[in-house]
Design an enzyme around this catalytic site. Structure first.
Site, PDB file in Angstrom:
ATOM      1  N   LYS A 106      -6.524  -5.488 -29.119  1.00 32.72           N
ATOM      2  CA  LYS A 106      -6.427  -4.695 -27.887  1.00 32.72           C
ATOM      3  C   LYS A 106      -5.176  -5.118 -27.152  1.00 32.72           C
ATOM      4  O   LYS A 106      -4.742  -6.270 -27.248  1.00 32.72           O
ATOM      5  CB  LYS A 106      -7.644  -4.959 -26.993  1.00 32.72           C
TER       6      LYS A 106
HETATM    7  N1  GLU Z   1      -9.171   2.545 -27.018  1.00 34.08           N
HETATM    8  C1  GLU Z   1     -10.176   3.129 -27.844  1.00 34.08           C
HETATM    9  C2  GLU Z   1     -11.363   2.189 -27.961  1.00 34.08           C
HETATM   10  O1  GLU Z   1     -11.599   1.383 -27.116  1.00 34.08           O
HETATM   11  C3  GLU Z   1      -9.640   3.604 -29.177  1.00 34.08           C
HETATM   12  C4  GLU Z   1      -9.103   2.543 -30.081  1.00 34.08           C
HETATM   13  C5  GLU Z   1      -8.407   3.095 -31.314  1.00 34.08           C
HETATM   14  O2  GLU Z   1      -8.457   4.292 -31.560  1.00 34.08           O
HETATM   15  O3  GLU Z   1      -7.799   2.283 -32.012  1.00 34.08           O
HETATM   16  O4  GLU Z   1     -12.147   2.263 -28.865  1.00 34.08           O
END
Ligand code: GLU
Length: 475
Positions: A106
């Site tokens: 993240k």
């Molecule tokens: N930000 C989104 C989540 O928390 C998508 C993550 C992604 O598609 O890699 O799942």
């Protein structure tokens, strides 16, 4: 109370530990899986409005048992190391549960995106991306970001372009980030994906009478009274689909400026338009407004959908939450302490690691599309239509030849003849994913008396898969 700062990782880890206590992992493995492998902090300056502004950004890699690692990049003032690490760990468990072949990561940038013009945001984003790309923290084979709160297609297109400028010979460069616009290698259905996944998750829940009864509910989604917290990308799509396609009544919507309520149900698309025009939900015609938005989390309803920030349901309000069914469209909206309170009261929680996995699932499809360099359905669509046409022609020939008094309706023919395009294939893949993951989670929940809830079951499924992958590697 577990507050936002310093408590989010602890909260996720407490839920993780609760599951691990029911598992038989080899010595040390539980610790290895739990810890965040690395968090990179970068501070960089961008000359804007005549002076240098320093920004702080993060990219955290929780687990590399599979690569690339995956997870969004968030733009918000509340971004800090604890938050990105907690969110990265949730990505690991989420990917394992829905079988997207990624580790968890993240990113975040401490910024209020509303305070900057588009051209300024582009410069800031490109600079942040540059810092991450040069350390392989954005790379199609190693680390693939996506949108999260405060970012969207536009930011992903800038990141992709920045990567391609710095890696001009990488033929798979477009796969360095997902959630891109269609014209930059994106995929149909990615924007709606997380909300669509919430809808599919609820539909799957309502296919199991035993589970519905356990929540003290009955029947289908039709007419169920829903409260949604946060009408951002996820909350808006989830609420809009549930209202328009499943007949749910969206009675309450909680937003930054307060909350609105209507017993008859709110027209979600209109509320969304009202928000765009007026900057909030206040003044939406036909609804009552309450400045104290959070109070509506405690309203009498059938389904509560927290779709905004983490830790909004905490020790301080959990006991007053009346919804018998909560589906976590956001990441970490319920703290571990609140989770215990709700669970004791018999509230059923469809947990984040499952409920909001639609985004990363469709990101996976986008990544595969980018690596295969072809749109889904492009080879098959017309062939499929031609075969269907053969069948329709033959049925019509037979009915004529035998003078059978029936014909195929135009509506049937139109629907049956149409070959599946990318959007239909994406939705089908997402639906299949959400059903399979619920099945895996549910099996553990139902078959083991010692597993108290869906979340613990989801963690057990995810952790077993990650453990198997570490064990196979010989770590
Ligand atoms: N930000 C989104 C989540 O928390 C998508 C993550 C992604 O598609 O890699 O799942």
């Amino acid at each position: 109370m577990q507050g936002k700062h310093g408590g989010f990782s602890a909260s996720v880890n407490a839920m993780y530990d609760k599951a691990v206590a029911l598992m038989d992992l080899g010595p040390g493995l539980a610790e290895k899986i739990r810890v965040c492998n690395a968090t990179y902090t970068v501070r960089f300056g961008v000359r804007l409005r005549g002076e240098i502004h320093t920004f702080t950004g993060y990219r955290s890699v929780h687990s590399e048992h599979m690569e690339p690692v995956k997870g969004g990049i968030r733009y918000a003032m509340a971004v800090d190391q604890d938050e990105v690490e907690a969110l990265a760990s949730l990505m690991t468990y989420k990917c394992a549960l829905v079988e997207t072949p990624f580790g968890g990561s993240k990113g975040g940038l401490r910024i209020d995106p509303t305070k900057w013009e588009a051209d300024e945001l582009e410069r800031i984003t490109r600079r942040f991306a540059y810092e991450l790309i040069k350390r392989d923290m954005i790379n199609p084979a190693q680390n693939v970001p996506a949108p999260d709160m405060g970012t969207g297609e536009r930011e992903m297109a800038w990141i992709q372009d920045q990567y391609q400028r710095m890696n001009t010979t990488d033929i798979n460069g477009r796969a360095c980030v997902t959630g891109k616009p269609l014209n930059a290698g994106g995929i149909a259905g990615r924007i709606e994906a997380t909300g669509r996944g919430v809808q599919y998750a609820l539909r799957e829940f309502f296919r199991h009478p035993e589970d519905i009864a356990e929540a003290g509910l009955s029947g289908t989604l039709e007419g169920k009274r829903v409260v949604v917290q946060g009408l951002g990308n996820v909350g808006f799509h989830a609420a809009s689909f549930l209202e328009r396609e499943d007949g749910a009544k969206i009675c309450g919507i909680i937003e930054r400026d307060g909350a609105i309520w209507s017993d008859a149900g709110l027209a979600v698309d209109e509320v969304h338009m009202h928000m765009r025009e007026h900057g909030g939900v206040k003044g939406f015609p036909g609804a009552t407004f309450d400045e104290n938005g959070a109070a509506l989390l405690e309203a009498e309803c059938d389904i509560l959908i927290p779709a905004a920030l983490e830790s909004v349901i905490h020790e301080g309000n959990a006991a007053r939450i009346k919804a018998p069914l909560i589906i976590e469209a956001a990441n970490g909206p319920i703290t571990s302490a609140a989770n215990e309170i709700l669970q004791k009261r018999g509230c059923i929680i469809i947990p984040d690691l499952y409920a909001n996995a639609g985004g990363v699932t469709v990101s996976y499809f986008e990544w595969v599309k980018n690596l295969s360099h072809i749109r889904f359905g492009r080879m098959q669509r017309r062939a499929e239509e031609a075969r269907h046409q053969l069948l329709v022609d033959e049925l019509e020939r037979l009915s004529k030849a035998r003078d059978v008094p029936w014909t195929l309706s135009d509506d049937f023919k139109r629907n049956y003849l149409r070959g599946a395009g990318e959007l239909e294939l994406v939705r089908s893949g997402l639906d299949d994913t959400m059903r399979a993951a619920y099945g895996a989670m549910r099996e553990v929940w139902r078959q083991r008396d010692d597993v108290p809830d869906l979340r613990t079951a989801g963690f057990i499924v995810a952790i077993s898969r990650i453990a198997a992958s570490y064990t196979a590697k010989g770590l």
